[in-house]
Design a protein around this motif. Structure first.
Motif, PDB file in Angstrom:
ATOM      1  N   LEU A 104      35.254  29.674  48.391  1.00  9.75           N
ATOM      2  CA  LEU A 104      33.964  30.096  47.845  1.00  9.75           C
ATOM      3  C   LEU A 104      32.845  29.939  48.870  1.00  9.75           C
ATOM      4  O   LEU A 104      31.921  30.768  48.911  1.00  9.75           O
ATOM      5  CB  LEU A 104      33.639  29.302  46.577  1.00  9.75           C
ATOM      6  CG  LEU A 104      34.524  29.611  45.371  1.00  9.75           C
ATOM      7  CD1 LEU A 104      34.218  28.648  44.232  1.00  9.75           C
ATOM      8  CD2 LEU A 104      34.326  31.053  44.918  1.00  9.75           C
ATOM      9  N   THR A 105      32.913  28.920  49.686  1.00 11.94           N
ATOM     10  CA  THR A 105      31.908  28.723  50.730  1.00 11.94           C
ATOM     11  C   THR A 105      31.953  29.871  51.732  1.00 11.94           C
ATOM     12  O   THR A 105      30.913  30.411  52.135  1.00 11.94           O
ATOM     13  CB  THR A 105      32.125  27.372  51.445  1.00 11.94           C
ATOM     14  OG1 THR A 105      32.059  26.326  50.472  1.00 11.94           O
ATOM     15  CG2 THR A 105      31.080  27.118  52.510  1.00 11.94           C
ATOM     16  N   LEU A 106      33.170  30.253  52.154  1.00 13.30           N
ATOM     17  CA  LEU A 106      33.311  31.378  53.085  1.00 13.30           C
ATOM     18  C   LEU A 106      32.798  32.675  52.473  1.00 13.30           C
ATOM     19  O   LEU A 106      32.090  33.448  53.130  1.00 13.30           O
ATOM     20  CB  LEU A 106      34.766  31.532  53.513  1.00 13.30           C
ATOM     21  CG  LEU A 106      35.299  30.477  54.463  1.00 13.30           C
ATOM     22  CD1 LEU A 106      36.800  30.661  54.676  1.00 13.30           C
ATOM     23  CD2 LEU A 106      34.569  30.530  55.790  1.00 13.30           C
ATOM     24  N   LEU A 111      28.637  36.905  52.059  1.00 12.88           N
ATOM     25  CA  LEU A 111      27.691  37.677  51.250  1.00 12.88           C
ATOM     26  C   LEU A 111      26.254  37.491  51.744  1.00 12.88           C
ATOM     27  O   LEU A 111      25.458  38.438  51.720  1.00 12.88           O
ATOM     28  CB  LEU A 111      27.807  37.289  49.771  1.00 12.88           C
ATOM     29  CG  LEU A 111      29.116  37.723  49.093  1.00 12.88           C
ATOM     30  CD1 LEU A 111      29.192  37.149  47.684  1.00 12.88           C
ATOM     31  CD2 LEU A 111      29.230  39.244  49.064  1.00 12.88           C
ATOM     32  N   LYS A 112      25.915  36.293  52.199  1.00 16.81           N
ATOM     33  CA  LYS A 112      24.569  36.071  52.743  1.00 16.81           C
ATOM     34  C   LYS A 112      24.349  36.904  54.003  1.00 16.81           C
ATOM     35  O   LYS A 112      23.295  37.509  54.185  1.00 16.81           O
ATOM     36  CB  LYS A 112      24.359  34.583  53.050  1.00 16.81           C
ATOM     37  CG  LYS A 112      24.060  33.735  51.838  1.00 16.81           C
ATOM     38  CD  LYS A 112      23.775  32.296  52.239  1.00 16.81           C
ATOM     39  CE  LYS A 112      23.455  31.451  51.034  1.00 16.81           C
ATOM     40  NZ  LYS A 112      23.180  30.051  51.407  1.00 16.81           N
ATOM     41  N   GLY A 117      21.886  41.870  56.481  1.00 13.45           N
ATOM     42  CA  GLY A 117      22.085  43.118  57.237  1.00 13.45           C
ATOM     43  C   GLY A 117      21.556  44.314  56.491  1.00 13.45           C
ATOM     44  O   GLY A 117      21.199  45.328  57.084  1.00 13.45           O
ATOM     45  N   MET A 118      21.454  44.252  55.164  1.00  6.37           N
ATOM     46  CA  MET A 118      20.972  45.378  54.357  1.00  6.37           C
ATOM     47  C   MET A 118      19.466  45.419  54.284  1.00  6.37           C
ATOM     48  O   MET A 118      18.911  46.412  53.846  1.00  6.37           O
ATOM     49  CB  MET A 118      21.556  45.306  52.950  1.00  6.37           C
ATOM     50  CG  MET A 118      23.043  45.475  52.888  1.00  6.37           C
ATOM     51  SD  MET A 118      23.537  45.482  51.181  1.00  6.37           S
ATOM     52  CE  MET A 118      24.979  46.497  51.267  1.00  6.37           C
TER      53      MET A 118
END
Length: 119
Positions: A104-106, A111-112, A117-118
């Protein structure tokens, strides 16, 4: 450092040294048996201590610990030692939970980075 290394010890000093080195270790079952024997009142505490080679203070500390443990158990304190199967099960569960946290950390870091980047 020893005093008078060439001088032989007297017999009392030798006996004390032997007793100190050969002090008997009592397991919990033996301690309980001794305390219960004392609580039964068939023999005096002094006789029991003399026979077992323990000091009165040792007997009374065992007796106090025995009674405190019984009182704690009767009052609902059920703390106990875990057996090896329980320990192994907990270790396995702990390893699985650590793997889930790592995954979950990865995913969270990915996702961050993706969201930055978006922007």
């Amino acid at each position: 450092m020893k005093k008078n290394p060439g001088r032989p010890k007297n017999s009392e000093a030798i006996i004390k040294d032997v007793k100190r080195v050969t002090r008997r270790q009592f397991n919990p079952e033996e301690k309980i048996a001794i305390v219960l024997e004392g609580l039964s009142g068939e023999q005096s505490i002094a006789e029991i201590c003399r026979r077992e080679g323990i000091a009165h203070s040792v007997y009374y500390s065992w007796s106090k610990a025995f009674l405190e443990a019984g009182k704690a158990r009767l009052s609902g304190d059920t703390k106990r030692e875990a057996d090896s199967t329980e320990v192994n099960e907990m270790r396995n569960e702990n390893a699985e939970l650590k793997a889930v946290v790592a995954e979950l950390t990865l995913r969270n870091r990915f996702l961050k980075k993706l969201s930055k980047g978006m922007e």
